[in-house]
Design an enzyme around this catalytic site. Structure first.
Site, short mmCIF file in Angstrom:
data_model
loop_
_atom_site.label_atom_id
_atom_site.label_comp_id
_atom_site.label_asym_id
_atom_site.label_seq_id
_atom_site.Cartn_x
_atom_site.Cartn_y
_atom_site.Cartn_z
N PRO A 58 34.14 44.72 35.08
CA PRO A 58 34.23 45.06 36.50
C PRO A 58 35.19 44.19 37.30
O PRO A 58 35.27 42.97 37.08
CB PRO A 58 32.79 44.88 37.01
CG PRO A 58 32.11 44.05 35.99
CD PRO A 58 32.78 44.36 34.68
N ASN A 59 35.87 44.84 38.22
CA ASN A 59 36.77 44.21 39.20
C ASN A 59 38.09 43.73 38.61
O ASN A 59 38.96 43.27 39.35
CB ASN A 59 36.07 43.04 39.93
CG ASN A 59 34.83 43.51 40.67
OD1 ASN A 59 34.92 44.43 41.47
ND2 ASN A 59 33.69 42.93 40.40
N ARG B 292 42.40 40.90 44.23
CA ARG B 292 41.20 40.05 44.33
C ARG B 292 41.59 38.57 44.17
O ARG B 292 42.44 38.23 43.34
CB ARG B 292 40.17 40.44 43.27
CG ARG B 292 40.56 40.04 41.87
CD ARG B 292 39.58 40.49 40.80
NE ARG B 292 38.30 39.81 40.87
CZ ARG B 292 37.52 39.60 39.80
NH1 ARG B 292 37.90 39.99 38.59
NH2 ARG B 292 36.36 39.01 39.94
N TYR C 144 42.84 34.44 40.24
CA TYR C 144 43.24 35.39 39.19
C TYR C 144 44.73 35.71 39.18
O TYR C 144 45.19 36.44 38.30
CB TYR C 144 42.41 36.68 39.31
CG TYR C 144 40.93 36.43 39.17
CD1 TYR C 144 40.41 35.99 37.96
CD2 TYR C 144 40.06 36.59 40.25
CE1 TYR C 144 39.04 35.74 37.82
CE2 TYR C 144 38.70 36.34 40.12
CZ TYR C 144 38.20 35.92 38.90
OH TYR C 144 36.86 35.66 38.76
N ASN D 269 36.96 40.99 27.80
CA ASN D 269 36.74 40.20 29.01
C ASN D 269 35.67 40.98 29.79
O ASN D 269 36.00 41.90 30.54
CB ASN D 269 38.01 40.05 29.83
CG ASN D 269 37.77 39.19 31.07
OD1 ASN D 269 36.63 38.89 31.41
ND2 ASN D 269 38.85 38.82 31.75
N ALA E 74 32.21 39.89 35.24
CA ALA E 74 30.90 39.40 35.72
C ALA E 74 29.77 39.68 34.73
O ALA E 74 28.79 38.93 34.67
CB ALA E 74 30.58 40.01 37.08
N HIS F 218 28.10 37.04 32.25
CA HIS F 218 27.04 36.09 32.59
C HIS F 218 25.68 36.75 32.77
O HIS F 218 24.71 36.08 33.12
CB HIS F 218 27.43 35.35 33.88
CG HIS F 218 28.88 34.98 33.94
ND1 HIS F 218 29.47 34.15 33.02
CD2 HIS F 218 29.91 35.39 34.77
CE1 HIS F 218 30.77 34.02 33.30
NE2 HIS F 218 31.05 34.77 34.35
N ASP G 292 24.26 42.81 22.74
CA ASP G 292 23.60 43.58 21.68
C ASP G 292 24.52 44.65 21.10
O ASP G 292 24.49 44.91 19.89
CB ASP G 292 22.32 44.24 22.22
CG ASP G 292 21.16 43.26 22.37
OD1 ASP G 292 21.29 42.11 21.89
OD2 ASP G 292 20.14 43.64 22.98
N GLU H 9 36.45 36.70 22.88
CA GLU H 9 36.20 36.66 24.32
C GLU H 9 37.41 36.08 25.06
O GLU H 9 37.98 35.09 24.61
CB GLU H 9 34.97 35.77 24.57
CG GLU H 9 34.62 35.55 26.03
CD GLU H 9 33.42 34.61 26.20
OE1 GLU H 9 33.11 33.83 25.26
OE2 GLU H 9 32.80 34.66 27.28
N HIS I 53 38.78 35.05 29.13
CA HIS I 53 38.65 34.97 30.59
C HIS I 53 39.95 34.46 31.17
O HIS I 53 40.51 33.47 30.66
CB HIS I 53 37.50 34.04 31.00
CG HIS I 53 36.19 34.54 30.54
ND1 HIS I 53 35.57 35.63 31.13
CD2 HIS I 53 35.40 34.17 29.52
CE1 HIS I 53 34.45 35.89 30.49
NE2 HIS I 53 34.33 35.02 29.50
N SER J 232 40.37 33.08 34.16
CA SER J 232 40.14 31.81 34.84
C SER J 232 39.36 30.88 33.90
O SER J 232 38.76 31.33 32.92
CB SER J 232 39.34 32.04 36.12
OG SER J 232 38.04 32.51 35.80
N ARG K 214 33.98 26.41 36.83
CA ARG K 214 33.58 27.13 38.04
C ARG K 214 32.07 27.00 38.28
O ARG K 214 31.46 26.06 37.81
CB ARG K 214 34.06 28.58 37.93
CG ARG K 214 35.60 28.66 37.89
CD ARG K 214 36.11 30.08 37.81
NE ARG K 214 35.74 30.84 39.01
CZ ARG K 214 35.86 32.16 39.11
NH1 ARG K 214 36.35 32.86 38.09
NH2 ARG K 214 35.51 32.77 40.23
N ARG L 12 28.35 30.80 36.08
CA ARG L 12 29.37 31.29 35.13
C ARG L 12 29.36 30.51 33.83
O ARG L 12 30.20 30.73 32.96
CB ARG L 12 30.77 31.21 35.76
CG ARG L 12 30.95 32.15 36.95
CD ARG L 12 32.38 32.14 37.46
NE ARG L 12 32.41 32.51 38.86
CZ ARG L 12 32.45 33.76 39.33
NH1 ARG L 12 32.53 34.77 38.49
NH2 ARG L 12 32.46 34.01 40.62
C1 DQA Z 1 36.46 36.49 34.59
C2 DQA Z 1 35.50 35.38 35.01
C3 DQA Z 1 34.16 35.96 35.46
O1 DQA Z 1 33.27 34.91 35.82
C4 DQA Z 1 34.37 36.83 36.68
O2 DQA Z 1 33.16 37.43 37.07
C5 DQA Z 1 35.44 37.85 36.49
C6 DQA Z 1 36.64 37.50 35.73
C7 DQA Z 1 37.86 35.95 34.24
O3 DQA Z 1 38.61 36.67 33.60
O4 DQA Z 1 38.20 34.81 34.62
O5 DQA Z 1 35.39 38.94 37.06
O6 DQA Z 1 35.94 37.14 33.47
#
Ligand code: DQA
Length: 144
Positions: free
Chosen positions: A9-10, A17, A22, A73, A76, A79, A86, A97, A99, A101, A106, A110
């Site tokens: 998401p996002n 954002r 980011y 990735n 959110a 976490h 699963d 994985e 990320h 950031s 942080r 997180r």
């Molecule tokens: C993220 C880090 C997450 O904590 C956050 O909720 C994101 C982006 C990152 O790519 O740094 O939406 O996954």
């Protein structure tokens, strides 16, 4: 070899954002970066982004028997989502994985990564480059 890149998401809001966290590049820029890396590595890539947890779970399940490696990735949902953890365990496809950031520096909420518990490697805080490193890792470690 076929890789699936999943974004939560996002991440579709990249470039809009929290630019100080980011960066200014857009989600389309990220897709182009991933496709260029796939060409360089000589692997097939599919990219999927969703703001919905269940859609990400469905996409992981659909990857069973069809994909050699997953770059994820979960944003959110990293976490919070035992369902994504699963699903990754259920398909047991090599997963990495990413990320953008440095989540380790942080907020306390997180500091836990559920999806990360099913991942073989973690590239954190490297921006777009983390996706490239994850794809390289899977090219070298997954059987395809
Ligand atoms: C993220 C880090 C997450 O904590 C956050 O909720 C994101 C982006 C990152 O790519 O740094 O939406 O996954």
């Amino acid at each position: 070899m076929k890789l699936l890149v999943l974004n939560g998401p996002n991440l579709n809001m990249l470039g809009i954002r929290e630019k100080h966290i980011y960066g200014v590049q857009s989600y389309a820029d990220l897709e182009a970066f991933i496709r260029a890396k796939a060409r360089q590595l000589g692997v097939e890539v599919e990219i999927f982004q969703s703001n919905l947890e269940g859609a990400l779970v469905d996409r992981i399940q659909a990857a069973y028997g069809a994909v050699d490696g997953i770059v994820i990735n979960p944003a959110a949902y990293t976490h919070t989502s035992v369902a994504i953890l699963d699903a990754l365990k259920a398909v047991s496809i090599p997963a990495v994985e990413v990320h953008l950031s440095d989540v380790t520096q942080r907020e306390p909420f997180r500091q836990i990564s559920y999806a990360g518990m099913a991942c073989q490697a973690h590239f954190i805080g490297l921006g777009f480059e983390g996706y490239a490193r994850a794809m390289e890792y899977l090219k070298n470690h997954a059987n395809g």
